[in-house]
Design a protein around this motif. Structure first.
Motif, PDB file in Angstrom:
ATOM      1  N   GLU A 636       0.625  -1.344  -0.218  1.00 26.50           N
ATOM      2  CA  GLU A 636       0.240  -0.254  -0.201  1.00 26.50           C
ATOM      3  C   GLU A 636       0.544   1.120  -0.356  1.00 26.50           C
ATOM      4  OE1 GLU A 636      -3.199   2.058   2.765  1.00 26.50           O
ATOM      5  OE2 GLU A 636      -2.890   0.126   3.771  1.00 26.50           O
ATOM      6  N   ARG A 637       1.982   1.330   0.545  1.00 27.06           N
ATOM      7  CA  ARG A 637       2.918   2.016   0.488  1.00 27.06           C
ATOM      8  C   ARG A 637       4.329   1.565   0.839  1.00 27.06           C
ATOM      9  NH1 ARG A 637       1.260   7.423   1.947  1.00 27.06           N
ATOM     10  NH2 ARG A 637       2.770   8.928   2.707  1.00 27.06           N
ATOM     11  N   THR A 638       5.866   2.200  -0.560  1.00 28.90           N
ATOM     12  CA  THR A 638       6.029   1.930  -0.096  1.00 28.90           C
ATOM     13  C   THR A 638       7.439   3.370   0.304  1.00 28.90           C
ATOM     14  OG1 THR A 638       6.405   0.143  -1.636  1.00 28.90           O
ATOM     15  CG2 THR A 638       8.110   1.804  -1.459  1.00 28.90           C
ATOM     16  N   ALA A 652      -0.122   3.190  -2.952  1.00 31.62           N
ATOM     17  CA  ALA A 652      -0.474   2.226  -4.009  1.00 31.62           C
ATOM     18  C   ALA A 652      -2.143   2.179  -4.064  1.00 31.62           C
ATOM     19  CB  ALA A 652       0.120   1.335  -4.337  1.00 31.62           C
ATOM     20  N   GLU A 653      -3.085   3.030  -3.759  1.00 29.52           N
ATOM     21  CA  GLU A 653      -4.520   2.662  -3.674  1.00 29.52           C
ATOM     22  C   GLU A 653      -5.703   1.679  -3.604  1.00 29.52           C
ATOM     23  OE1 GLU A 653      -6.635   6.395  -4.237  1.00 29.52           O
ATOM     24  OE2 GLU A 653      -4.798   7.649  -3.054  1.00 29.52           O
ATOM     25  N   ASN A 654      -6.136   1.001  -2.627  1.00 30.90           N
ATOM     26  CA  ASN A 654      -6.529  -0.321  -2.911  1.00 30.90           C
ATOM     27  C   ASN A 654      -6.238  -1.497  -3.370  1.00 30.90           C
ATOM     28  OD1 ASN A 654      -9.352   1.594  -1.912  1.00 30.90           O
ATOM     29  ND2 ASN A 654      -8.789   3.019  -4.322  1.00 30.90           N
ATOM     30  N   VAL A 655      -4.877  -1.110  -3.225  1.00 35.60           N
ATOM     31  CA  VAL A 655      -3.939  -2.401  -3.862  1.00 35.60           C
ATOM     32  C   VAL A 655      -4.228  -3.593  -3.132  1.00 35.60           C
ATOM     33  CG1 VAL A 655      -1.603  -2.076  -1.785  1.00 35.60           C
ATOM     34  CG2 VAL A 655      -1.554  -3.627  -4.216  1.00 35.60           C
ATOM     35  N   ARG A 658      -5.932  -9.214  -5.241  1.00 32.58           N
ATOM     36  CA  ARG A 658      -7.167  -8.856  -6.613  1.00 32.58           C
ATOM     37  C   ARG A 658      -6.888  -7.717  -7.366  1.00 32.58           C
ATOM     38  NH1 ARG A 658     -11.872 -11.571  -6.931  1.00 32.58           N
ATOM     39  NH2 ARG A 658     -13.023  -9.508  -7.944  1.00 32.58           N
ATOM     40  N   ASN A 659      -6.810  -6.442  -7.060  1.00 30.62           N
ATOM     41  CA  ASN A 659      -6.432  -5.557  -6.492  1.00 30.62           C
ATOM     42  C   ASN A 659      -4.585  -4.615  -7.739  1.00 30.62           C
ATOM     43  OD1 ASN A 659      -8.771  -5.240  -6.654  1.00 30.62           O
ATOM     44  ND2 ASN A 659      -8.368  -3.439  -4.496  1.00 30.62           N
ATOM     45  N   LYS A 660      -4.716  -4.782  -8.817  1.00 25.76           N
ATOM     46  CA  LYS A 660      -3.395  -5.219  -9.785  1.00 25.76           C
ATOM     47  C   LYS A 660      -3.171  -4.553 -10.801  1.00 25.76           C
ATOM     48  CE  LYS A 660      -4.428  -9.429 -11.567  1.00 25.76           C
ATOM     49  NZ  LYS A 660      -4.136 -11.259 -11.627  1.00 25.76           N
ATOM     50  N   TYR A 661      -4.493  -3.976 -11.058  1.00 24.85           N
ATOM     51  CA  TYR A 661      -4.390  -3.609 -12.062  1.00 24.85           C
ATOM     52  C   TYR A 661      -4.369  -1.652 -11.537  1.00 24.85           C
ATOM     53  CZ  TYR A 661      -5.139  -7.187 -14.441  1.00 24.85           C
ATOM     54  OH  TYR A 661      -5.311  -8.890 -14.946  1.00 24.85           O
ATOM     55  N   ILE A 662      -3.195  -0.913 -12.632  1.00 21.79           N
ATOM     56  CA  ILE A 662      -3.817   0.546 -12.237  1.00 21.79           C
ATOM     57  C   ILE A 662      -4.692   0.962 -13.176  1.00 21.79           C
ATOM     58  CG2 ILE A 662      -1.873   2.755 -12.907  1.00 21.79           C
ATOM     59  CD1 ILE A 662       0.789   0.648 -12.444  1.00 21.79           C
ATOM     60  N   GLN A 663      -5.796   2.092 -12.368  1.00 17.66           N
ATOM     61  CA  GLN A 663      -7.112   2.263 -12.672  1.00 17.66           C
ATOM     62  C   GLN A 663      -6.702   3.589 -13.530  1.00 17.66           C
ATOM     63  OE1 GLN A 663      -9.477   0.079 -13.032  1.00 17.66           O
ATOM     64  NE2 GLN A 663      -7.808  -0.870 -12.396  1.00 17.66           N
ATOM     65  N   SER A 664      -5.874   4.921 -12.219  1.00 11.46           N
ATOM     66  CA  SER A 664      -5.001   6.051 -12.732  1.00 11.46           C
ATOM     67  C   SER A 664      -4.207   6.135 -12.480  1.00 11.46           C
ATOM     68  CB  SER A 664      -6.231   7.053 -12.635  1.00 11.46           C
ATOM     69  OG  SER A 664      -6.254   7.529 -11.577  1.00 11.46           O
ATOM     70  N   LEU A 688       4.416   8.873  -5.677  1.00 12.95           N
ATOM     71  CA  LEU A 688       3.844   8.499  -6.942  1.00 12.95           C
ATOM     72  C   LEU A 688       2.776   7.909  -5.775  1.00 12.95           C
ATOM     73  CD1 LEU A 688       3.309   7.156  -9.581  1.00 12.95           C
ATOM     74  CD2 LEU A 688       4.766   5.770  -8.752  1.00 12.95           C
ATOM     75  N   THR A 689       1.478   8.267  -6.705  1.00 11.85           N
ATOM     76  CA  THR A 689      -0.097   7.556  -6.266  1.00 11.85           C
ATOM     77  C   THR A 689      -0.459   6.743  -7.667  1.00 11.85           C
ATOM     78  OG1 THR A 689      -0.341   9.946  -5.379  1.00 11.85           O
ATOM     79  CG2 THR A 689      -2.409   8.818  -5.230  1.00 11.85           C
ATOM     80  N   LEU A 690      -0.606   6.051  -7.380  1.00 13.03           N
ATOM     81  CA  LEU A 690      -1.551   4.652  -7.769  1.00 13.03           C
ATOM     82  C   LEU A 690      -2.360   4.497  -7.354  1.00 13.03           C
ATOM     83  CD1 LEU A 690       1.431   2.509  -9.135  1.00 13.03           C
ATOM     84  CD2 LEU A 690       0.930   4.685 -10.091  1.00 13.03           C
ATOM     85  N   ARG A 691      -3.243   4.781  -7.820  1.00 12.54           N
ATOM     86  CA  ARG A 691      -5.157   3.703  -7.764  1.00 12.54           C
ATOM     87  C   ARG A 691      -5.735   2.530  -8.704  1.00 12.54           C
ATOM     88  NH1 ARG A 691      -4.809   9.365  -8.808  1.00 12.54           N
ATOM     89  NH2 ARG A 691      -5.449  10.740  -6.665  1.00 12.54           N
ATOM     90  N   MET A 692      -5.333   1.871  -7.738  1.00 13.75           N
ATOM     91  CA  MET A 692      -5.911   0.125  -7.905  1.00 13.75           C
ATOM     92  C   MET A 692      -7.187  -0.805  -8.220  1.00 13.75           C
ATOM     93  SD  MET A 692      -2.400  -0.013  -8.364  1.00 13.75           S
ATOM     94  CE  MET A 692      -1.747  -2.113  -8.902  1.00 13.75           C
ATOM     95  N   GLY A 693      -6.944  -0.901  -9.087  1.00 13.63           N
ATOM     96  CA  GLY A 693      -8.391  -2.216  -9.368  1.00 13.63           C
ATOM     97  C   GLY A 693      -7.921  -3.335  -9.712  1.00 13.63           C
TER      98      GLY A 693
END
Length: 715
Positions: A636-638, A652-655, A658-664, A688-693
């Motif tokens: 989630e946070r590094t 990585a929000e919501n990582v 299952r939630n391995k794909y970058i949404q934005s 770096l903010t990655l929203r995951m789905g």
């Protein structure tokens, strides 16, 4: 739990096919490295049932209670992993045959061993050393050992906590030794060891300088704190306990690479056989550059840029001392193994990312010497051969036709020519030399090496879609099989892998490779095929020919370094989500917290460094370009301490699993339209903010994508 407590040195101690790791006790980049000496001939350390001793520089120590050993060289003991404890900073085990407890811990150039004997009046210590060496008892509490290993002088100074007396000498085929009786009235013997490559007095100074008035427990605690400080440069939040264990163990492995052998401002160099003044900068050796240039050195550059520049300074000094840039620089000098001029990639990557505390002009001189005056032949050190002249004239390394006998005497009979790998790897290295030349104003050199960097094109066979071998007359080798061609390890044409892997080995000009392969859509299809293509027979037959190609997914082999960058190549297509998918599969399948948890030869931390980068969510696909490809982070946070009090954070929000794909994605609040970030943004700190789905966003990361208009010179 602290980062150091997650480290499990037993991960990887069973190899998938070839070599395994060992439970190494050391300090980061330390000169003293300790691990139990286990049954000779058993390559999988975890499966070796007996311990034969514990290393002390050029010597080894083995406690016993038997004073009348028939053959001390064969002394060993059964041990049980359930009665063993390994950490980066200490190791302890029960030697079951006699019930002796053994412990050890280390400083940079010294170590402390403790042996507890259950039968107090019968304490004996067997010491082994090189057959050309000698042991001198200075008193009943100290000794010096000298010996030569691989042409390098080694010195060990030993200090005993209890009086010892000599009761016998011994010799075996490879070792000599001494048997000492110990007056261990309390049942415990402590041995302190200092090591040196300079002389025996320096070995004693190294011991006293690090361990005087320090107890075993104090030394162990200091080592633990040193490792915690190094490992906590990256702090992760979230993820599973196993992922954290694999992550911090991988980071530990990466920090064992390249050891400082500077001793009180001096160092012995095997590159000219002399002792030198260090000039205030440590001298580093022990580097598998064919493996480590890809992601280990870029990882260490983020975490400790000053040390990394000292390492390049060490390479430059080696060049000044021996006349060329070593390929595998070790204590005993260069081992000219594998292929390429990859020190050029290491040097230019550091330089281009803005770290320049070394003699750049001298470094470039060395890079150019290797590129123009040293044979490209694998596993050979020497001047140019007739094969190199073919390369200089025609732009490719010539291959033998099937059945054609080798006539070039310089070719290593086992390693062969590796003609395609040599051509492709040198094309990349020449790109690095070209960029360095331009930075230093050598425009003529820049143009020349840029031309050479395009030599990869000469081995791309449009009819088959594979990088393929050519004979010296410029004709394709007939009946070449991209999957099975090339003999053992593919060494007629490749280095340990086949054409399926090496056809993507154009890190410096991915756009040009895409163009060759028919455009981005066709390129993506080729990547898909790589991960699906099978073996044309049984898997065991395939691995029998390619024993380094472990961690297989189709023809993709995570267990060997030439494949490392390939999953990230989807970022150059219209489907970056496939990079994210593949990376999660690879990390889940091939990196686990078990003795079989590393899928290939570790090679001084190379395999582990790939995991550290990929678990953080970005990767240096082409050392020399100041950018990183985005993947799919595990945590989630590094938070990465990049120096100067700055921290770069990957959130990585919501990582989740299952939630391995970058949404934005955003970098410092600014939307990212493409799946890569610049080094300057990382080095400056920020977020770096990655929203995951759980389903791929097939439009993200493709906004800046377009068919290549031309090949890239420099990013």
């Amino acid at each position: 739990m602290l980062a150091v407590d997650y480290v499990n040195p037993m991960i990887g101690t069973i190899g998938h096919l070839l070599t395994s790791t060992s439970p190494t006790v050391s300090l980061p980049h330390g000169m003293m490295k300790l691990a139990p000496i286990t049954t000779p001939g058993i390559m999988d350390r975890y499966l070796a049932e007996r311990i034969f001793g514990f290393p002390a520089g050029c010597a080894y120590l083995m406690p016993t209670q038997k004073a009348d050993l028939a053959d001390p060289s064969k002394l060993s003991s059964l041990y049980d992993h359930d009665l063993e404890h390994a950490t980066p900073y200490a190791y302890d085990v029960l030697l079951e045959d006699e019930g002796i407890e053994a412990e050890m811990t280390a400083a940079y150039q010294s170590a402390i061993y403790r042996f507890r004997y259950p039968n107090r009046p019968s304490a004996v210590l067997v010491i082994g050393f090189p057959k050309n060496g000698s042991l001198t008892l200075l008193s009943n509490r100290s000794a010096t050992i000298t010996g030569t290993l691989n042409g390098v002088p080694h010195y060990t100074y030993l200090a005993f906590s209890e009086p010892v007396v000599e009761i016998g000498d011994w010799q075996s085929e490879r070792h000599a030794g001494r048997v000492l009786r110990v007056a261990a009235e309390g049942g415990m013997l402590e041995v302190r060891a200092g090591i040196s490559y300079i002389d025996d007095e320096q070995a004693k100074c190294n011991l006293s300088g690090e361990l005087d008035e320090r107890s075993f427990e104090q030394t162990k605690q200091t080592a633990r704190e040193t490792w915690q400080s190094a490992l906590s440069r990256i702090e992760v939040t979230g993820g599973s306990e196993e992922q954290k264990t694999v992550f911090y163990t991988s980071l530990y492995r990466s920090l064992l690479n390249m050891s400082s052998i500077t001793e009180d401002g001096r160092y012995y160099s095997a590159y000219d056989g002399q002792v030198h003044e260090s000039g205030g900068r440590d001298f580093y050796v022990s580097d598998n550059i064919w493996d480590t240039y890809r992601c280990l050195h870029p990882l260490q550059l983020l975490l400790d840029s000053e040390r990394k520049q000292d390492m390049i300074h060490s390479y430059v000094r080696m060049y000044e001392q021996c006349g060329w840039l070593p390929q595998f620089p070790f204590v005993q000098g260069d081992l000219p193994v594998m292929t390429g001029n990859h020190t050029a990639a290491f040097i230019y990557d550091v330089y281009n990312k803005g770290y320049r505390n070394f003699d750049a002009a001298k470094a470039y001189e060395a890079m150019k010497v290797n590129a123009t005056e040293v044979t490209m032949l694998p596993w050979v050190h020497g001047p140019l051969t007739e094969l190199d002249r073919v390369y200089l004239e025609q732009g490719f390394y010539p291959a033998l036709r099937p059945g054609e006998k080798e006539w070039v005497k310089e070719v290593d009979g086992f390693e062969r020519r590796q003609s395609v790998a040599v051509t492709l790897e040198h094309a990349y290295d020449d790109w690095c030399v070209a960029q360095m030349a331009r930075e230093l104003g050598r425009e003529e050199d820049h143009a020349y090496f840029m031309q050479r960097s395009q030599n990869y094109r000469k081995l791309y066979n449009e009819a088959t879609g594979f990088m393929s071998p050519k004979s010296a007359d410029g004709e394709w080798v007939e009946k070449f099989d991209p999957k099975l061609g090339g003999g053992l390890g593919g060494r007629d044409y490749f280095s340990e892998c086949n054409a399926w892997i090496y056809s993507f080995h154009v890190q410096h000009d991915i756009e040009g490779l895409i163009e060759l392969m028919g455009g981005a859509d066709r390129f993506e299809e080729r990547l898909d095929a790589l991960f699906a293509e099978q073996y044309d027979g049984s898997k065991y037959q395939f691995l029998g020919q390619f024993p380094d190609a472990t961690g297989l997914m189709g023809q993709y082999c995570q267990g060997n370094e030439p494949a490392f960058h390939i999953p990230y190549l989807y970022n150059y297509t219209s489907s970056p989500w496939k990079t994210q998918r593949r990376l999660r599969e690879i990390m889940k399948l091939w990196y686990q917290a078990t003795p079989t948890g590393i899928c290939g030869d570790e090679d001084n931390g190379a395999m582990s460094s790939w995991y550290v980068f990929s678990a953080m969510g970005f990767y240096p696909i082409c050392p020399g370009k100041a950018s990183y490809e985005l993947g799919s982070p595990l945590f989630e946070r590094t938070e990465i301490a990049v120096g100067g009090g700055r921290t770069f954070t990957v959130h990585a929000e919501n990582v989740s699993g299952r939630n391995k794909y970058i949404q934005s994605a955003e970098i410092n609040g600014k939307p990212l339209a493409e799946p890569r970030i610049n080094h300057e943004d990382v080095a400056a700190g920020g977020i770096l903010t990655l929203r995951m789905g759980d389903r791929p966003n097939k439009t993200w990361g493709t906004g800046a994508f377009k068919e290549p208009a031309g090949r890239m010179d420099k990013i």
